[in-house]
Design a protein around this motif. Structure first.
Motif, short mmCIF file in Angstrom:
data_model
loop_
_atom_site.label_atom_id
_atom_site.label_comp_id
_atom_site.label_asym_id
_atom_site.label_seq_id
_atom_site.Cartn_x
_atom_site.Cartn_y
_atom_site.Cartn_z
N GLN A 194 -0.24 -60.43 57.25
CA GLN A 194 1.02 -59.69 57.08
C GLN A 194 1.57 -59.26 58.44
N TRP A 195 0.67 -58.83 59.34
CA TRP A 195 1.12 -58.38 60.66
C TRP A 195 1.79 -59.52 61.40
N TRP A 196 1.17 -60.71 61.36
CA TRP A 196 1.75 -61.86 62.05
C TRP A 196 3.08 -62.26 61.42
N ALA A 200 6.19 -62.36 63.78
CA ALA A 200 6.35 -63.75 64.20
C ALA A 200 7.67 -64.01 64.93
N PRO A 201 8.82 -63.51 64.44
CA PRO A 201 10.09 -63.81 65.14
C PRO A 201 10.08 -63.34 66.59
N VAL A 206 9.00 -64.46 72.79
CA VAL A 206 8.40 -64.02 74.06
C VAL A 206 7.21 -64.88 74.50
N LEU A 207 6.53 -65.56 73.58
CA LEU A 207 5.38 -66.37 73.96
C LEU A 207 5.84 -67.79 74.28
#
Length: 273
Positions: A194-196, A200-201, A206-207
């Motif tokens: 859920q955290w990812w 994710a957006p 940024v990655l």
């Protein structure tokens, strides 16, 4: 909050309580004892199992047992000594696999599994500092049992102790990380997946794979495989295989090929548990 640690109380009083003779509590002078040291320790373990060490206070324990704090102190001098009694009690009661006649890898894997289950049943043990374990009957019985996994392998006594410490350190590290991951999930009210999904957006922006090619590639592969940042089952199974392969060079010599014991090939070594 200061880290809770074993062997921080009065060592003489702690050892007296750890090695008390059966029935010795009934010989005390004064008013009839309404509790026992064992009852106090059992209740304290229950509190810590349910709420962690932060939930365990002498005042709260006394209230749970229906006595005054001053009455509680007639059984144990304080929380420091109580922690030693608790630790020794869970050590004494932990199940021990009869691995007589088994290959050494299976014996060591069983010891690892027993300790992992101990941390699952009593998570507070994993966060309790135990640089000086209480040398009570539980601690000694645990140590005696676990050393038999290395007995007869041609190791000297110091190497046997070091090999056992190596195994237990691995299990403790994995258990501690798993507990912290569970705490994070609970405190954030979000699972890893859920955290990812929520973040994710932003992470996609940024990655930069061009700047962090290995980190993004490997991290994505691991995240998809584990459906999160960390998979405790995979970490344990993978690490145990490496631990056993490393010990094989000590036990069998530099040319040891390394065979994996049942249950250490990616599944839980406890079988169907």
């Amino acid at each position: 909050m200061a880290k809770e640690r074993s062997s921080s109380g009065d060592p003489a009083r702690t050892l007296e309580l750890l090695w008390r003779e059966p029935g010795s509590e009934g010989a005390r002078r004064g008013p009839r004892q309404v509790l026992s040291v064992d009852a106090v320790v059992l209740a304290a373990v229950g509190v810590a199992d349910a709420g962690g060490l932060e939930a365990l206070t002498m005042r709260g324990l006394a209230r749970r047992l229906g006595v005054t704090p001053m009455t509680l102190y007639t059984y144990v001098p304080g929380k420091a000594e109580l922690l030693d009694l608790m630790l020794d009690a869970v050590y004494l009661r932990m199940p021990r696999t009869d691995h007589a006649g088994q290959p050494w890898r299976d014996r060591v894997a069983a010891v690892a599994s027993e300790n992992r289950e101990l941390y699952r049943r009593h998570p507070w043990v994993a966060v309790l500092g135990v640089s000086r374990p209480p040398l009570g009957p539980g601690t000694m019985a645990k140590y005696e049992h676990e050393l038999t996994a290395f007995d007869g392998l041609g190791l000297d006594d110091v190497s046997m102790d070091a090999a056992l410490t190596f195994v237990l350190g691995f299990v403790h590290s994995v258990a501690r990380t798993a507990i912290e991951a569970e705490d994070t999930d609970r405190d954030s009210a979000l699972s890893d997946a859920q955290w990812w999904a929520v973040n994710a957006p932003l992470l996609d922006r940024v990655l930069d794979p061009g700047r962090y090619p290995l980190a993004t590639r490997v991290g994505s592969a691991a995240g998809q495989a584990h459906q999160g940042v960390y998979d405790a089952e995979h970490a344990y199974a993978f690490g145990l295989r490496r631990v056993l392969d490393g010990l094989a060079r000590l036990v069998e010599g530099p040319g040891a090929s390394g065979s994996t014991p049942p249950g250490a090939s990616g599944s839980d070594p406890r079988g169907d548990a």
